[in-house]
Design a protein around this motif. Structure first.
Motif, short mmCIF file in Angstrom:
data_model
loop_
_atom_site.label_atom_id
_atom_site.label_comp_id
_atom_site.label_asym_id
_atom_site.label_seq_id
_atom_site.Cartn_x
_atom_site.Cartn_y
_atom_site.Cartn_z
N UNK A 32 30.72 6.32 -4.23
CA UNK A 32 30.27 5.59 -5.42
C UNK A 32 29.09 4.67 -5.11
N UNK A 33 28.52 4.80 -3.91
CA UNK A 33 27.41 3.92 -3.52
C UNK A 33 26.19 4.06 -4.43
N UNK A 34 25.76 5.27 -4.84
CA UNK A 34 24.61 5.35 -5.75
C UNK A 34 24.84 4.62 -7.07
N UNK A 35 26.04 4.77 -7.62
CA UNK A 35 26.35 4.09 -8.88
C UNK A 35 26.39 2.58 -8.68
N UNK A 36 27.00 2.13 -7.59
CA UNK A 36 27.08 0.69 -7.33
C UNK A 36 25.70 0.09 -7.15
N UNK A 37 24.81 0.81 -6.47
CA UNK A 37 23.45 0.31 -6.28
C UNK A 37 22.70 0.22 -7.60
N UNK A 38 22.89 1.20 -8.46
CA UNK A 38 22.21 1.19 -9.76
C UNK A 38 22.71 0.04 -10.64
N UNK A 39 24.00 -0.24 -10.56
CA UNK A 39 24.55 -1.34 -11.37
C UNK A 39 24.06 -2.68 -10.85
N UNK A 40 23.97 -2.82 -9.54
CA UNK A 40 23.47 -4.09 -8.99
C UNK A 40 21.99 -4.30 -9.32
N UNK A 41 21.26 -3.22 -9.52
CA UNK A 41 19.83 -3.33 -9.81
C UNK A 41 19.53 -3.52 -11.29
N UNK A 42 20.55 -3.54 -12.13
CA UNK A 42 20.34 -3.71 -13.57
C UNK A 42 19.77 -5.09 -13.90
N UNK A 43 18.93 -5.12 -14.92
CA UNK A 43 18.40 -6.40 -15.39
C UNK A 43 19.39 -7.12 -16.29
N UNK A 44 20.23 -6.36 -16.98
CA UNK A 44 21.23 -6.95 -17.88
C UNK A 44 22.61 -6.80 -17.26
N UNK A 45 23.49 -7.78 -17.45
CA UNK A 45 24.84 -7.69 -16.87
C UNK A 45 25.65 -6.59 -17.54
N UNK A 46 26.63 -6.12 -16.85
CA UNK A 46 27.50 -5.06 -17.36
C UNK A 46 28.91 -5.63 -17.53
N UNK A 47 29.56 -5.27 -18.61
CA UNK A 47 30.91 -5.75 -18.86
C UNK A 47 31.93 -4.92 -18.07
#
Length: 282
Positions: free
Chosen positions: A210-225
């Protein structure tokens, strides 16, 4: 005596027929019909306390809808066992007559039905806590003191569990449900965790797949719920399963073809040897 009170319609399909009251206590009104809680209305059963927050939430919502929470929180107290009923006489000198209060007996019956509902939705260790309770409020208080412990030790233990969560060999649904239980119990003792911290703990517990997904979420400009993260993890889990099935298909086909080629090669060599031997003898 006062006129009979209007009986209310029973809500639960398992409740008894409406009970008509005489001399109802208007200062502390109670249900005029008994409501029995069906065990199927409480799908989550309380066992060791790990799901106490979810169990309590569904129980409170159900009793609030039936207007029965007063039995548990003490706002709907038990009426007196006897009431004074004035006797009508021409001189009006006869002292009031004391009669049994029907509200009292009805309150006791409704409270026992609630106590029974609590007991049948508890299993294991939780059931032993409420076995000797005589009122629904007493059973409710025992569970509260046992599982909603507000001590600092419990808070630190829950935070440590949240820090060390790990997907390991669990499914995404099991993994996220475990995190949700920890968050619910923290909320129950008055310590809420914001979405940002929850997302970080959740991502830290994921494996390398799940590392690619985790990296993409950490790089988001807006927070994720937390709910949106749950959906994305489910999608990625499905993607990994499809990718694994595609990888296993060609390997099985290659192994089958390799075995077929080996069998044909050995058979051809055997026939050539026989033909060569026959040629020599000829």
């Amino acid at each position: 005596m006062s006129s009979p009170a209007t009986s209310s319609t029973s809500i639960s399909s398992t409740s008894s027929p409406p009970v008509v009251l005489l001399g109802a206590n208007t200062n502390n009104p109670i249900q005029h019909s008994l409501i029995a809680i069906n065990s199927t209305q409480i799908p989550i059963k309380l066992s060791k306390g790990g799901n106490y927050a979810a169990w309590r939430s569904q129980f409170e919502n159900l009793l609030f809808g039936y207007n029965l929470m007063g039995y548990l929180d003490g706002t709907k107290t038990c009426p007196p066992a006897a009431i004074s009923c004035p006797t009508r006489t021409p001189e009006n000198q006869t002292p009031p007559e004391t009669v049994a209060n029907p509200d009292h007996h009805l309150w006791l019956r409704q409270d026992r039905l609630l106590l029974h509902a609590i007991q049948v939705t508890c299993t294991g260790a939780a059931q032993s806590i409420v076995t000797r309770s005589t009122t629904s409020a007493q059973a409710w208080e025992k569970l509260e003191s046992s599982y909603a412990n507000r001590s600092n030790t419990r808070k630190l233990g829950l935070l440590d569990s949240l820090t060390n969560v790990s997907l390991a060999d669990k499914s995404v649904t099991e993994y996220m449900q475990g995190i949700k239980n920890i968050l619910d119990n923290l909320e129950l003792i008055g310590h809420s965790v914001d979405d940002g911290a929850t997302v970080i703990h959740t991502l830290n517990g994921l494996g390398p797949a799940y590392l690619p997904l985790a990296s993409a979420i950490r790089a988001r400009d807006t927070p994720i719920s937390f709910e949106e993260l749950y959906d994305k993890l489910l999608d990625h889990e499905s993607f990994l399963k499809r990718d694994e099935s595609k990888r296993s298909g060609p390997q099985i086909t290659a192994q089958f073809n390799q075995r077929t080629f080996n069998r044909r090669g050995r058979g051809y060599q055997g026939n050539s040897s026989q033909s060569f031997g026959s040629h020599n003898s000829n």
